[in-house]
Enzyme design. Structure first.
Site, PDB file in Angstrom:
ATOM      1  N   ASP A   1       0.857  -1.190   0.000  1.00 50.19           N
ATOM      2  CA  ASP A   1       0.000   0.000   0.000  1.00 50.19           C
ATOM      3  C   ASP A   1       0.890   1.235   0.000  1.00 50.19           C
ATOM      4  O   ASP A   1       1.918   1.260   0.692  1.00 50.19           O
ATOM      5  CB  ASP A   1      -0.895   0.048   1.244  1.00 50.19           C
ATOM      6  CG  ASP A   1      -2.100  -0.869   1.142  1.00 50.19           C
ATOM      7  OD1 ASP A   1      -2.181  -1.668   0.202  1.00 50.19           O
ATOM      8  OD2 ASP A   1      -2.966  -0.779   2.028  1.00 50.19           O
ATOM      9  N   ASN A   2       0.488   2.275  -0.754  1.00 54.43           N
ATOM     10  CA  ASN A   2       1.249   3.517  -0.838  1.00 54.43           C
ATOM     11  C   ASN A   2       0.326   4.708  -0.593  1.00 54.43           C
ATOM     12  O   ASN A   2      -0.877   4.619  -0.829  1.00 54.43           O
ATOM     13  CB  ASN A   2       1.898   3.657  -2.216  1.00 54.43           C
ATOM     14  CG  ASN A   2       2.879   2.545  -2.505  1.00 54.43           C
ATOM     15  OD1 ASN A   2       3.644   2.128  -1.656  1.00 54.43           O
ATOM     16  ND2 ASN A   2       2.839   2.034  -3.719  1.00 54.43           N
TER      17      ASN A   2
ATOM     18  N   HIS B   1       3.530   6.087 -15.172  1.00 54.74           N
ATOM     19  CA  HIS B   1       4.503   5.076 -14.743  1.00 54.74           C
ATOM     20  C   HIS B   1       4.018   3.654 -14.979  1.00 54.74           C
ATOM     21  O   HIS B   1       2.832   3.373 -14.876  1.00 54.74           O
ATOM     22  CB  HIS B   1       4.772   5.216 -13.240  1.00 54.74           C
ATOM     23  CG  HIS B   1       5.273   6.561 -12.851  1.00 54.74           C
ATOM     24  ND1 HIS B   1       4.975   7.125 -11.638  1.00 54.74           N
ATOM     25  CD2 HIS B   1       6.057   7.459 -13.499  1.00 54.74           C
ATOM     26  CE1 HIS B   1       5.549   8.314 -11.550  1.00 54.74           C
ATOM     27  NE2 HIS B   1       6.205   8.542 -12.674  1.00 54.74           N
TER      28      HIS B   1
ATOM     29  N   TYR C   1      -3.020   3.966  -2.676  1.00 55.94           N
ATOM     30  CA  TYR C   1      -3.245   2.871  -3.615  1.00 55.94           C
ATOM     31  C   TYR C   1      -2.602   1.580  -3.148  1.00 55.94           C
ATOM     32  O   TYR C   1      -1.606   1.566  -2.453  1.00 55.94           O
ATOM     33  CB  TYR C   1      -2.775   3.223  -5.024  1.00 55.94           C
ATOM     34  CG  TYR C   1      -1.338   3.665  -5.182  1.00 55.94           C
ATOM     35  CD1 TYR C   1      -0.396   2.827  -5.760  1.00 55.94           C
ATOM     36  CD2 TYR C   1      -0.934   4.932  -4.782  1.00 55.94           C
ATOM     37  CE1 TYR C   1       0.909   3.229  -5.944  1.00 55.94           C
ATOM     38  CE2 TYR C   1       0.371   5.351  -4.960  1.00 55.94           C
ATOM     39  CZ  TYR C   1       1.294   4.498  -5.534  1.00 55.94           C
ATOM     40  OH  TYR C   1       2.597   4.904  -5.709  1.00 55.94           O
TER      41      TYR C   1
ATOM     42  N   LYS D   1      12.359  13.000 -13.834  1.00 57.60           N
ATOM     43  CA  LYS D   1      12.166  11.714 -14.513  1.00 57.60           C
ATOM     44  C   LYS D   1      10.929  11.752 -15.412  1.00 57.60           C
ATOM     45  O   LYS D   1      10.969  11.317 -16.558  1.00 57.60           O
ATOM     46  CB  LYS D   1      12.029  10.602 -13.478  1.00 57.60           C
ATOM     47  CG  LYS D   1      11.685   9.241 -14.068  1.00 57.60           C
ATOM     48  CD  LYS D   1      11.476   8.201 -13.004  1.00 57.60           C
ATOM     49  CE  LYS D   1      10.160   8.448 -12.325  1.00 57.60           C
ATOM     50  NZ  LYS D   1       9.753   7.429 -11.387  1.00 57.60           N
ATOM     51  N   ASP D   2       9.826  12.299 -14.913  1.00 57.85           N
ATOM     52  CA  ASP D   2       8.594  12.330 -15.699  1.00 57.85           C
ATOM     53  C   ASP D   2       8.691  13.321 -16.857  1.00 57.85           C
ATOM     54  O   ASP D   2       8.135  13.089 -17.923  1.00 57.85           O
ATOM     55  CB  ASP D   2       7.398  12.649 -14.819  1.00 57.85           C
ATOM     56  CG  ASP D   2       7.084  11.520 -13.851  1.00 57.85           C
ATOM     57  OD1 ASP D   2       7.591  10.392 -14.051  1.00 57.85           O
ATOM     58  OD2 ASP D   2       6.345  11.765 -12.886  1.00 57.85           O
TER      59      ASP D   2
END
Length: 186
Positions: free
Chosen positions: A47-48, A61, A130, A167-168
């Site tokens: 879970d995050n 991602h 999530y 990064k994105d």
């Protein structure tokens, strides 16, 4: 819980039944047997929880060798959440779907393995939680460019600049992003 298949049928919008009164509310956010019936037989292992301010865009991602399915929801604020089908043998390969998720509408989105995922914060701030079907593996993560013209995600207009991680901002074009060669996830 209501389960609604979206334009890409493997992506499912979940709307819980909310019971409320002057004291507050109660809702069930997950039941394994119902989830399996409507979304598939998956096990969650991690879970995050993230917090972001308006204009933050996280994504798009995905992990290639250890793909993650994600059951996502917002517990504060609002986001526009997006899933892009990266499964080359899928009839919806390269297509995207999106939904507004908020603390007010309490909706959740099931993004199966084989999809790139991201969200844009549309409220002043948002907290995003999530569940994942596999562990985060930083060496296996790819970022699909959020505004790739081939995919053509129609992000909502907001009254501030979109803010990306380094990064994105350097995400891969869809034509350069490694696809999943077999549709083994549905």
């Amino acid at each position: 819980m209501e389960y609604q298949k979206l334009a890409i049928p493997d992506v499912v919008l979940l709307t819980p039944k909310v019971f409320g009164d002057e004291r507050g509310f109660f809702m069930e956010t997950f039941r394994q047997s119902e989830f399996e019936k409507h979304c598939g037989n998956y096990e969650f292992v991690q879970d995050n929880h993230s917090s972001s301010t308006k204009g933050i865009l996280r994504g798009l991602h995905y992990q290639h060798q250890k793909p993650q399915g994600k059951l996502v929801r917002v517990v504060k604020g609002e986001v526009f959440d997006v899933a892009v089908d990266m499964r080359q043998s899928s009839p919806t390969f390269g297509k995207w779907v999106g939904a507004y998720l908020s603390a007010d509408n309490k909706r959740m989105l099931w993004v199966p393995p084989g999809f790139a995922h991201g969200f844009l914060v549309t409220s002043e701030s948002a907290e995003f939680v999530y569940k994942c079907t596999d562990y985060y593996n930083p060496g296996d993560e790819y970022s699909l460019l959020w505004n790739d013209e081939t995919v053509g995600v129609e992000w909502p207009q907001i009254d501030c600049e979109v803010v990306l991680s380094e990064k994105d901002g350097a995400g891969l074009l869809f034509s350069d992003a490694p696809p999943f060669l077999k549709n083994i996830f549905s």
